[in-house]
Scaffold this active site. Structure first.
Site, PDB file in Angstrom:
ATOM      1  N   GLU A 126       0.851  -1.187   0.000  1.00  0.00           N
ATOM      2  CA  GLU A 126       0.000   0.000   0.000  1.00  0.00           C
ATOM      3  C   GLU A 126       0.891   1.243   0.000  1.00  0.00           C
ATOM      4  O   GLU A 126       1.856   1.296   0.767  1.00  0.00           O
ATOM      5  CB  GLU A 126      -0.902   0.036   1.234  1.00  0.00           C
ATOM      6  N   GLY A 266       3.388   2.489  10.975  1.00  0.00           N
ATOM      7  CA  GLY A 266       3.124   1.677  12.160  1.00  0.00           C
ATOM      8  C   GLY A 266       2.912   0.202  11.840  1.00  0.00           C
ATOM      9  O   GLY A 266       3.531  -0.663  12.436  1.00  0.00           O
ATOM     10  N   ALA A 267       2.033  -0.055  10.883  1.00  0.00           N
ATOM     11  CA  ALA A 267       1.687  -1.431  10.571  1.00  0.00           C
ATOM     12  C   ALA A 267       0.880  -1.475   9.281  1.00  0.00           C
ATOM     13  O   ALA A 267       0.453  -0.427   8.797  1.00  0.00           O
ATOM     14  CB  ALA A 267       0.870  -2.043  11.707  1.00  0.00           C
ATOM     15  N   MET A 268       0.658  -2.688   8.766  1.00  0.00           N
ATOM     16  CA  MET A 268      -0.060  -2.820   7.501  1.00  0.00           C
ATOM     17  C   MET A 268      -0.963  -4.045   7.531  1.00  0.00           C
ATOM     18  O   MET A 268      -0.544  -5.128   7.914  1.00  0.00           O
ATOM     19  CB  MET A 268       0.975  -2.923   6.366  1.00  0.00           C
ATOM     20  N   GLU A 269      -2.200  -3.818   7.069  1.00  0.00           N
ATOM     21  CA  GLU A 269      -3.272  -4.799   7.253  1.00  0.00           C
ATOM     22  C   GLU A 269      -3.367  -5.858   6.158  1.00  0.00           C
ATOM     23  O   GLU A 269      -4.453  -6.392   5.921  1.00  0.00           O
ATOM     24  CB  GLU A 269      -4.604  -4.039   7.328  1.00  0.00           C
ATOM     25  N   ASN A 270      -2.276  -6.232   5.478  1.00  0.00           N
ATOM     26  CA  ASN A 270      -2.326  -7.262   4.429  1.00  0.00           C
ATOM     27  C   ASN A 270      -3.217  -8.427   4.849  1.00  0.00           C
ATOM     28  O   ASN A 270      -3.141  -8.886   5.986  1.00  0.00           O
ATOM     29  CB  ASN A 270      -0.922  -7.809   4.176  1.00  0.00           C
ATOM     30  N   GLU A 303      -5.378  -2.740  12.853  1.00  0.00           N
ATOM     31  CA  GLU A 303      -5.070  -3.582  11.687  1.00  0.00           C
ATOM     32  C   GLU A 303      -6.049  -4.748  11.608  1.00  0.00           C
ATOM     33  O   GLU A 303      -6.492  -5.129  10.530  1.00  0.00           O
ATOM     34  CB  GLU A 303      -3.630  -4.087  11.729  1.00  0.00           C
ATOM     35  N   GLU A 325      -9.756   4.249   6.322  1.00  0.00           N
ATOM     36  CA  GLU A 325      -8.921   4.708   7.438  1.00  0.00           C
ATOM     37  C   GLU A 325      -9.718   5.456   8.498  1.00  0.00           C
ATOM     38  O   GLU A 325      -9.574   5.212   9.686  1.00  0.00           O
ATOM     39  CB  GLU A 325      -7.742   5.544   6.927  1.00  0.00           C
TER      40      GLU A 325
HETATM   41  N1  B3K Z   1      -2.979   1.065   5.716  1.00  0.00           N
HETATM   42  C1  B3K Z   1      -1.684   1.223   6.309  1.00  0.00           C
HETATM   43  C2  B3K Z   1      -0.968   2.458   5.888  1.00  0.00           C
HETATM   44  C3  B3K Z   1      -0.283   2.353   4.589  1.00  0.00           C
HETATM   45  C4  B3K Z   1       0.550   3.574   4.321  1.00  0.00           C
HETATM   46  C5  B3K Z   1       1.091   3.588   2.948  1.00  0.00           C
HETATM   47  N2  B3K Z   1       1.986   4.690   2.725  1.00  0.00           N
HETATM   48  C6  B3K Z   1      -1.749   1.181   7.795  1.00  0.00           C
HETATM   49  C7  B3K Z   1      -3.045   1.476   8.417  1.00  0.00           C
HETATM   50  O1  B3K Z   1      -3.593   2.546   8.306  1.00  0.00           O
HETATM   51  O2  B3K Z   1      -3.575   0.611   9.040  1.00  0.00           O
HETATM   52 ZN    ZN Z   2      -5.489   1.911   8.809  1.00  0.00          ZN
END
Ligand code: B3K
Ligand code: ZN
Length: 879
Positions: A126, A266-270, A303, A325
Site C-alpha cells: 500500500e 506503524g503497521a499494515m493490514e495485508n 489492523e 482509514e
Molecule cells: N494502511 C496502512 C498504511 C499504509 C501507508 C502507505 N503509505 C496502515 C493502516 O492505516 O492501518
Molecule cells: Zn489503517
C-alpha cells in the site's frame, strides 16, 4: 521531480479497462536478484469506457525478462515498455498474461515493494508498492484471487509466509524449499504480502461465536518471543470486541502478524498477514512504557479491524482512503474506549487532533477528508484522512445514535461485501438504514478547513428562556476560498449556579428534556431557545467533542473553574481546564513579548490545588487536566510566533506551578509512589500517569530535593514508564551524562529502547543539543536507513525541540533541509514526512520566516527530487 509526474484528479476516475480473476505468483527469493513469475487470468471489464483499449499494466524499477500472451512469447516490438508502464495492444476479451521480472530487494531502500531487513524479506504494497514487484493493474478496484508460491534457501529462510491458507510445501534442489499459499478472498494488490526469513513465533487460538477456531501467530526475530504476549492478548481482545460490538468475525483459519524493524509506518493490514513495525508488537514492562502498551493494543486492533473495513470492503480509488482509514480509526478508538477509560481516550484523541490535524487543516497541505488531487498518494496518509476522517464517522454515530450507526454498518456490509466502494456509498448506507437525509453532511468530505463556531447565550428572566446563538464559518483553504455551512452535531448541557444539570427543553417541546443533548446546527446562524429556566444557566458546550470544530464562547475565568469542578461530562471538565491554561499561556506570551513578567493567576493555582487534593477523582483525568497545552497547540493559537519565547513562557508557567504548588504536587507524588511492584492495569497506569506528571512539574525547579526524587526513581524503577519519566527530567537538568550513559549501557542491544534514548537527547533544551544530535547520527545504534531511528532522532529534533530547531542563526532549518535532501535519495516517503516541519513557516516572526523560506527554496531546487518531497515542499512555498 520527473516532469511526467502530473497531479492525479479525483474526477478523472474511470473504471478499469480490464479485470483480473486470478493471479498466480512464484517468487524465487534471492537478496539481490529475485525472480518473480506471474500468471494473470484477465478479462475485459464490461464497464470499461473503451472496449478496444490496450492493456496497460503498472510497473516500476523492474527488469522485464519475458511476456507471454495466451501461452505465446511476445517479441519486444509487440509491447511497449516505459518507466512506469507495460502496454500490450490488441488484447482479446479474455486473456492469460504471463510475465517474468527480476527485482533487487537488497538495493530497495524505499521500503516499498519487496525489500530486505536484517537479512529477511518483507513487502509493503500500500499504496502503490505492488508495481515494484511485478507488472500489474495496481489499483484498488481490481480485486483478484491470489495464489503465491515462495521458493528460498531452507537454512536462511525457514519461514515462508503469504496471504491466506498454506496449501502445500516441499523440498527442492540446491537446499531450497517451497511453500504455496492460496487466499480464497478477492483482494486488491495493495493487500498482497510475503515474508521470508529466520523467524520464531508465539502461537495461540481464538474461538469465534460461530464455533470456528482461528490460529493466531506472531512472528518475530529469535530472542523476542517474550515480548509478544501483550500483542497476542490485544488480538484476542480486538476479535472479541468486533464480534460483540459489530457482529464481525474473522474469516480465514489463520491470522498472522510479523514484526519488522525497518518499516515506513506503524503497521499494515495485508490480508491474513499483517506486517508490523516492531514498535507496535514488542513490549515487556522493563522495555516499554504504558503509552507503548496502549499504542500496541490500539494498532493491533486497528489492523485487525481493517479485515472488514478495508479488506472485505475496500476503496474504489485512493481518493476514498478515508473510507477505510477514518472508519477503522473510529473503530479502534471505540475499542480503546470500551476496554479502557472512555473519557481519557477521548481527551487524548482530541488533543492530538487539535495539535496535528487542526494545524494541517490551517496550513499549506490542507485538504478535504476525501482529497481532490494528489501528486503522490503516500503524502495523503494524513491526520486529516485518518483522524478527521474518524471524527466524521463519529458524527454519524452522534447524530444517529449507537443503534442507528450499527444499522448503517450492517447495511454497508450487506450491500458492499467484496466490493471496492466510495465514501458516498458509506454515507448512503448510513442515510438509507436510518431513513434520514445526509446530503448536507457530504460537505464534511469535500470541504477542507476547521469550522469555527461562535456561540452566545442570552438569558431572559421574564420569559425564563435561555437563547443560544450559534454562528459558523470556515476559513479559506488552498483551492477553496468559500465554504458552505456544515451539518454539525453540537452536544451540550446547562448547569445551574450550584452545578446541577438542568433539563434541556427546547421551545415547543411539551415534556422536559434530558440533561445532555445533541443539537443539529445546519445554518450560518442558528438559534436554540431553552425554556423553563429559573436562573441564568452556565452552558457546557461541545460535550465529548461532538464535532471537529473550534468553539468560542466568552467564558469568564470563574465559569471555567466552575465547569472544571462541576461538569458531569468528563471531557468538558478537562476542556475547561485546558481552555483556562491556554488563556493564561497566551496572556503570558503577550506579557513576555512586552518585556513584562509572566503571571499565573491565583484563581488557576487554587483550582489545580483543589484537583490535586481531591483523592476521589480518577488520577488519569487529573493528570490530563494538570498537563499544560503543548507547545504545538500553543504555536497554532498565536500569530507571528517566536517559538523560543513560546517555549520559555511555557517553562515559566511550569516553574510557577512547581513553586506555588510544591506541597500538593509533592504530596500527590508521594501518595502515588507507593513502592508497589509493577502491574499493568487501568488503575496502576492511571496512578503512574499522575505521579509522573507531578514529577515532571516539580523537576522544572532546580534543587537537591527534586534531584534526589529523580535519581531515586530512575535507579529504583522496575519498569520503563517510571525509569523513562525520571530520565526525561534528568536529561533537562545539569549533568545528565551519568544517567544517559547508564541507560545506553543497559539497553544498547534493544533497538526500541535506544530510540527513546535518542529522542530524549534530541528534545533537550540544554545548550549543545544540536551538536549532540550530530554526534548521535554517528552512534552505532543509529542508521539513516531505518525510519524509526530517523523519527526518534532527526524527527524529534525538528518537530519537538522548539528552542534549538528554531535557533536564530538558522542552524536547525539548514540541518533539517540537509537531512531531507539526503533522505530523499534513500526513502522519499520518510523525507516527505520530515519536510512537514517547514509547513508553518508563514506563522513565524519575520526573521525566522525568511530563514525557513530560504531552506524550502533550496530543497525545491534540488534536481531529481522525488514526487513525495516535491509535493510537500512546493505546496509549502505556495502559501
Ligand atoms: N494502511 C496502512 C498504511 C499504509 C501507508 C502507505 N503509505 C496502515 C493502516 O492505516 O492501518
Ligand atoms: Zn489503517
Amino acid at each position: 521531480m520527473t516532469a511526467s509526474r502530473l497531479a492525479i484528479q479525483r474526477l478523472d476516475y474511470t473504471p478499469p479497462d480490464f479485470l483480473i480473476d486470478m493471479v498466480d505468483l512464484t517468487f524465487e527469493l534471492e537478496e539481490s536478484n529475485t525472480r518473480v513469475a506471474s500468471r494473470l487470468v484477465m478479462k475485459r471489464n464490461p464497464q470499461a469506457a473503451d472496449p478496444a483499449a490496450a492493456l496497460v499494466l503498472h510497473g516500476e524499477a523492474l527488469l522485464l525478462e519475458s511476456v507471454k500472451l495466451d501461452g505465446r512469447a511476445l517479441a519486444s516490438h509487440e509491447y511497449e515498455l516505459s518507466d512506469d508502464r507495460l502496454t500490450l495492444p490488441g488484447v482479446g476479451d479474455s486473456v492469460i498474461v504471463e510475465i517474468v521480472t527480476r527485482v533487487n530487494p537488497l538495493a530497495n531502500t524505499s521500503l516499498m515493494g519487496l525489500y530486505v531487513s536484517n537479512g529477511n524479506f518483507f513487502t509493503q504494497c500500500e499504496a502503490e508498492g505492488f508495481r515494484k514487484i511485478t507488472y500489474y493493474l495496481d489499483r484498488p478496484d481490481v480485486m483478484a484471487k491470489f495464489t503465491t508460491t515462495l521458493i528460498a534457501d531452507k537454512a536462511r529462510y525457514p519461514v515462508l509466509l503469504s496471504n491466506g491458507n498454506r496449501v502445500g510445501e516441499g523440498h527442492l534442489d540446491r537446499n531450497r524449499h517451497w511453500v504455496k499459499w492460496v487466499d480464497p478472498f478477492r483482494k486488491p494488490s495493495y493487500l498482497f504480502a510475503l515474508v521470508a526469513g529466520k523467524l520464531v513465533s508465539l502461537v495461540d487460538k481464538h474461538q469465534t461465536p460461530s464455533g470456528r477456531t482461528v490460529n493466531l501467530e506472531i512472528y518475530v526475530e529469535p530472542g523476542n518471543v517474550d515480548k509478544c504476549h501483550h500483542a497476542m492478548a490485544s488480538i484476542k481482545k480486538a476479535m472479541t470486541w468486533d464480534e460483540q460490538r459489530f457482529g464481525l468475525e474473522y474469516d480465514l483459519d489463520t491470522y498472522m502478524i510479523v514484526a519488522v524493524s525497518d518499516f515506513n509506518m506503524g503497521a499494515m493490514e495485508n490480508k491474513g498477514l499483517n506486517i508490523f513495525n516492531t514498535k507496535y508488537v514488542l513490549a515487556k514492562p522493563e522495555t516499554a512504557t504504558d503509552a507503548d502498551f496502549d499504542g500496541i493494543e490500539s494498532v493491533v486492533a486497528h489492523e485487525y479491524f481493517h479485515n472488514w473495513t478495508g479488506n472485505r470492503v475496500t476503496c474504489r480509488d485512493w481518493f476514498q482512503l478515508s473510507l477505510k482509514e477514518g472508519l477503522t480509526v473510529y473503530r479502534d478508538q471505540e475499542f480503546s474506549s470500551d476496554v479502557g477509560s472512555r473519557a481519557v481516550q477521548r481527551i487524548q484523541n482530541v488533543r492530538s487532533l487539535r495539535e496535528y490535524q487542526f494545524a494541517e487543516d490551517a496550513g499549506p497541505q490542507a485538504h478535504p477528508v476525501r482529497p481532490d488531487s494528489y501528486l503522490e498518494i503516500n503524502n495523503f496518509y494524513t491526520w486529516t484522512v485518518y483522524e478527521k476522517g474518524s471524527e466524521v464517522v463519529r458524527m454519524y454515530a452522534t447524530l444517529l445514535g449507537r443503534e442507528g450507526f450499527r444499522k448503517g454498518m450492517d447495511l454497508y456490509f450487506r450491500r458492499h461485501d467484496g466490493q471496492a466502494v466510495t465514501c458516498d456509498d458509506f454515507r448512503a448506507a448510513m442515510a438509507d438504514a436510518n431513513q434520514v437525509d445526509l446530503a448536507q453532511f457530504a460537505l464534511w468530505y469535500s470541504q477542507a478547513g476547521t469550522p469555527q463556531l461562535t456561540v452566545e447565550g442570552a438569558y431572559d428572566a421574564a420569559d425564563r428562556t435561555y437563547t443560544l446563538t450559534v454562528r459558523q464559518r470556515c476559513p479559506a483553504t488552498p483551492g477553496q476560498p468559500v465554504k458552505r455551512p456544515f451539518h454539525i452535531p453540537l452536544a451540550l448541557g446547562l448547569l445551574d449556579q450550584r452545578g446541577q444539570p438542568l433539563p434541556l427543553t427546547l421551545r415547543g417541546e411539551r415534556e422536559a428534556g434530558p440533561t445532555s443533548r445533541v443539537l443539529e446546527v445546519r445554518d450560518a446562524v442558528s438559534r436554540f431557545v431553552f425554556t423553563d429556566l429559573a436562573e441564568r444557566p452556565i452552558p457546557s458546550l461541545l460535550r465529548d467533542f461532538s464535532a471537529p470544530v473550534k468553539l468560542d464562547y466568552p467564558y469568564t475565568d470563574d465559569e471555567l473553574v466552575f465547569l472544571m469542578a462541576h461538569d458531569e461530562d468528563d471531557f468538558a471538565r478537562w476542556e475547561a481546564a485546558n481552555t483556562y491554561a491556554l488563556r493564561l499561556l497566551r496572556e503570558g506570551y503577550a506579557a513576555a513579548g512586552r518585556g513584562e513578567p509572566v503571571v499565573v493567576p491565583e484563581r488557576y493555582l487554587e483550582a489545580i490545588g483543589k484537583l490535586l487534593a481531591n483523592e476521589r477523582l480518577d488520577p488519569a483525568l487529573v493528570a490530563l487536566m494538570l498537563e499544560l497545552p503543548s507547545e504545538q497547540y500553543l504555536f497554532e493559537a498565536l500569530d507571528e510566533v517566536d517559538p523560543a519565547l513560546l517555549a520559555q513562557v511555557r517553562i515559566t508557567v511550569l516553574e510557577t506551578l512547581a513553586r506555588e504548588l510544591r506541597g500538593p504536587l509533592l504530596a500527590t507524588y508521594q501518595r502515588l509512589n507507593d513502592g508497589e511492584p509493577y502491574r499493568f492495569d487501568a488503575e496502576a497506569v492511571a496512578r503512574r500517569s499522575l505521579k509522573n506528571v507531578c514529577l515532571a512539574i516539580l523537576a522544572e525547579r532546580e534543587g537537591p530535593m527534586v534531584s534526589e526524587l529523580l535519581v531515586n526513581q530512575y535507579r529504583r524503577a522496575d519498569n520503563m514508564t517510571d525509569r523513562l519519566a525520571a530520565l526525561r527530567c534528568l536529561a533537562q537538568r545539569e549533568h545528565p551524562e551519568e544517567y544517559l550513559e547508564d541507560f545506553a549501557q543497559t539497553w544498547q542491544d534493544d533497538a526500541l529502547v535506544m530510540d527513546k534514548w535518542f529522542t530524549i537527547q534530541a528534545v533537550s533544551r540544554r545548550p549543545g543539543a544540536r551538536t549532540r544530535v550530530e554526534q548521535l547520527m554517528a552512534h552505532p545504534a543509529f542508521s539513516i536507513r531505518n525510519p524509526n531511528k530517523v523519527r526518534a532522532l532527526i524527527g524529534a529534533f525538528c518537530q519537538q525541540n522548539l528552542q534549538h530547531f528554531h535557533a536564530l542563526d538558522g542552524y536547525g532549518y539548514a540541518f533539517a533541509a540537509d537531512r531531507i535532501v539526503e533522505l530523499d535519495r534513500i526513502n522519499p516517503q520518510i523525507a516527505a514526512r520530515l519536510a512537514a516541519c517547514f509547513n508553518r513557516w508563514t506563522k513565524l516572526e519575520p526573521q525566522r520566516r525568511a530563514l525557513m523560506k530560504q531552506e524550502l527554496e533550496r530543497i525545491a531546487a534540488v534536481p531529481g527530487l522525488s514526487a513525495d518531497t516535491y509535493e510537500i515542499v512546493s505546496k509549502a512555498l505556495q502559501q
